[in-house]
Every structure is written in C-alpha cells, then in structure tokens.
Write a protein that holds these residues in place. Sequence first.
Motif: not given
Length: 643
Positions: A450-456, A464-467, A493-495
């Motif tokens: 949520s944090r990573i994909f919420g940051d454009p 890469e690490a999060c995925i 959903n985020l992915l």
Amino acid sequence: MDDFDKAIIISFDQSGGVDAQLRTQAMAFCQSVKQAPNILHLCLDKLRTTQFAEVQFWCLQTIEELVKARYQLLDVQEKLFMQNNLLGLLCKYGLQEDTNQSGARPYPPFVKNKLAQIIVILICIDYPSGWSSVFLDLLSFLSKGPGVLDMFCRVMNTLDEEVISLDYSRKPEEVLIATRIKDSMRQQCVTQIVGSCYNLVLAYKGVRPPLAGMVLDILHRCIAWIDIHLVANDTFIALLFDLLLSSQENIEVRGAAADCLLAIVSKKMDAALKLKLLCQLPIQGVCGSFAEKQETDLMLKLSTLFTGFATEVLCCHKKLSGSESADQFATSTEELLDAVIPSIFYFLNYDDEDISSTTFQFFSNYVMAMKNVKFSEDKKSSHLTQMLDAIFNKMRYDPTDKDSLDVPDKAGKEEEERMSDYRKDLLGLFRSIQRIAPDVAKNFVKVTLSRIFGDPSVSFADAEACIMLLYILGEGLSEESLKSSSDIREMINLLFSGDISCRSHRLVALLYLETVIRYARFVQLHPEYVPLVLQMFLDKRGIHHPNSDVCGRASYLFMRFVKTLRLQLLPYVEVVLQSLQDILSSFTVSNVLLRKSHSMSFEDGSHAFEAIGLLLGMEELSEEKQTKYLSALLLPLCNQVNK
C-alpha cells in the motif's frame, strides 16, 4: 658467501635470470649434499651462521625431511641432541629480533613458520613418551622476551592447525595423535599455559598489542578441549570483558577477546551447566555499548559473538524444555534473549552485508523456536515485524544502479547475480516467518505494498523488493486464502490496478509478470480480473515492452496464462488477436531491417503463436468463429509471405 650458499640461492631462483643449466647443476649439488652422513650437523651449523633466508629455509626443509624419515631410528642421545638444538634455534630466532643486532637481517616469517612446523612434527612423534618436557621448556623461555613469545605462538598455532583443530578433515590415525597430545597436555601443562596466557596478555596489551592478540588467539583455539573452568572464572572473564569494552585497547586485542568469549559460550557441555554459565557472563554490559560504529573487523566479531551467545541460549532451551525445571530455565532463557536480541537487530540492520549476514542463521533458528519460547505475543509480533522490515531494506538494490541494471551492462549483470545470491538467506528467513506467523507476514506485505504503490515517485528498488515479497508470499497461500481472503484481494487490486512510475524498469517489469502468473489461480477464481491481466500482458507492460528480455518473457508467461485460464479468455479472443497482430506479422517480414525493428526472438514468438493456437483450438469456440479468427490471423500473414 661460500659455494654451498651460492648453490642453494641459485637453486631457489625464480627470476629467470639464472642460466637453466647452472640452476640444474646447483639443484643436483644440493640434492647430493643431503645424502652426506653429517648433514644434520651441517644444517645446524649453517642455521647458526648464515644470514640468507634461502639457506635458512633449505636447511630447515632438509631437517624436516630427516625428522620424518630417520628420527624414530635415532638413539636417545641423538634425539635429545636434535630436540635441544631446535629449541635453541627457536630462542635464537626470537632473541636476534629482540636485540636488533647490528647488520643482522630479521628472520622472515616463512623461516620461522618452518621451524615451528618441525617442532610440531617432533611433538606428534615423541610427545609425551620421548619429549615430555617440550611445552614446559617452551614456557620457561617466554621470559626471554617478545621475540621468543612470537615463536611460541607460532608453534602453538601450527599445532592447532595441523594436528588438533576439528575445522579440518582428519584421518583416524591423525585423530589418535591429536587425542594423545591433548590428553597429555591436560595432565601436564594446560593449567600453566592458560596462566601464562593471562599474564602475557596483561604484560603486552599496552606495549606490544599484536603479541597480546596472538596470545589470546592461542587461548581461544584451546578452549574447545580444555577444562572450561580454567577460563570461565571471575578473573579471566573480567579480563576478557575489560579488553572488549575498552576503547583504549588495540582493535586487534579487542577482537581476539571477542573470539575467546565466543569460544567459551560455544563450548560443548551439559545444557543446564551451559545455561548457568551464560547467565554468569556479563553480556548485558556489552550490549548497547557500541552505539557508534567501530572498525569493521571488530563489529564483525561482535556480531558473531552476540549471535553465537543467543544461539547457545536457544539450544539450551530446546534441550531443557522437557526437564522438571523447564519453567525456571524458560525464565532464564527469556532474560538472556531480552538482553542480547536488541544488539543482534542492530547488526541485522548494519550497512555492511558481511556483518548483517552473520545474524541470518540465528534469526532463522529464533523464528523456528518461537512457538516454544514463552515470549508474549506482542513481543513475538514486534520481533517478527523488525525482521521483516530488515529483510525488505536489505534486499533492495542500490538506487544508483538503476540504469546499469535496466540495460543491463556488465556491472549490472554482476550486481544482479550477487543480489540473487545474497537474497537467498533473506528470503529463506521470510519464508520461515510466513510459516510460523502467516498473518504477520501477510499484513507486513499488505502495508508495504500500500505504501509503495501509493507513492507515484517510488524508486525502482523499493518497487522491485516489494513485489518480490508479494511473489514469495504467494508460495504458501492456500486455496481458501486465494478464494476468500480480503487481504489477498486488496493486495492483488493494488498489483493489477496500481500505477508506479518505475514499472517500465526491466527488473520491475519482469518480476511484475512473474508475480501475476504466481497469482493466476486467484484470477481464475475471480474472473472479474481477467480484463486487467489480459491488458497488462498485451500492452507495453508485457509483450509490447521495449526491452527484449521483458517482451520475450511476457510471451512465454502469456502462453502459461492462457493454458490456465482458457475458458475465461473465450470472450477476449478477438482482442488478443488484434493486439498480437503486429507481433505475429513481424515474423513473416523478409526485410531484415523491418524484422529487426521488433526485439522478440523467434523462440519467444513461438510462445505467442502457441497461445493463439490454444485459444483458437478450444472446443467451446464455435466453428464459425474459429474460421473467422483464423482467417483474420492467417490472411495478413499469407500476404506478407507472398510479398
């Protein structure tokens, strides 16, 4: 320099400046000298007088050959003569260095080491039956000065490395020799050796720190096989901790003290006695005392000490968990771990990978032991979350390598290989946490995603690490979780719908595709996601990606996706054909320049054709539509061929 010295020096020459025939003659002459009946006396005389290192080494090498071949054939007086002369040489080598005689060359290390090896060979052959006084003699020489102490340390270290240490594979007969030597030393001289080590460290730590470090090194090598109470006592423990904690002491001495303490905590002994010993060590005084970064070598030894201490605590707990006093031992275990684990977390998060990696095995053991260690759930959850934070931070690529990894160039490929290797232990720890506490692992990945994909503007390294964590999380998910877990749905959903600026980076794009396939079963259970995934495979995130590695891998993974979800893709066959028309057509172009305009290889293209074949070959697709789609696909291709 006489002819004998010249012959030896010429025989050792490796510069190429000596005539080959002359060197051969010199080697033959030296070999013939070895056959002389008085060769031992000749060598001993030369060792007393020559200043040439080559001559010293040749003479010692010859004596070594004599010892191995003839020593056991000598009578008592001849053996005593050889023993006394070798000990005399040991003193001579030490005293010459200490007195710094005018014009005398210092003896090089390889000469000193060769003498130490010969003395050790004699110990193996003749101690204690024929040379019972050797260690007591050596101890009596230590008062002669630091040079003699240096030689003593070389003998003791050689004895450990070549005879006693279990770090090396030993033949059965070698094990018997080592056992004989250790048993005799325990009875005769170990107490004196340990006492001398204590006094020598005190004497030299301020004036000759390297020597004090060598003495501590002798001690730490011996701890595994001597009576633990010789070192695990108030006097010695206080000295070791004082050395370790004092910023005024030499780094080498402090590191050697850490090695000794590690040897003490690692000593094999009864679990109850070991736990009692661990409780008596003032480890709390060390934990937290290194807030400022020290020399890398010292920090590495400290990390190894703390993890070794904590590992022994866990081992004791495991062995004692079924005993009558299990509750009492459990309290001691928790107190000891409470004291040391914060420091291990400090080293886990350390910038230097060599240092942080020393903690991985302990944390893996700790996670596996959590269900038996009576920590509160809050404490367990806190520790697991700290581990997960560290895993995420440690597995990220350096953002400065972004372009090098996207191309990738030589440096980028090497870094990718290095990171793949380094991550094995990190991801192994993540899997352990997932098995023991699946909810904690899942929640951590969800929050991070949520944090990573919420940051454009997120970096490629974070994305890469999060995925990657989401990819690994998918290994252990049950069918029920994929079907009904709200957390999994939220992450997917985020992915699928999240947009991050670095998605086009080669590493992110490849891992993104692999993760989508990892969750293909989720898509099968939730058909509403099919259009999102299909679009991702068909646009610039997948098969139309500008990077050849990505588009090629996307073609293969799309074929796998089609195999898994053929029926759900039935309504989208026409969309697929239209989207892949340019890719498929490119393989019939005869113009080389036009052919090279698309980067997908023929092998990768075959996967796209196979995917189309799977879709068009479905029984559920009417014959009319099969004909229509096949014609739409083949006619442009035929036209290209006819041109």
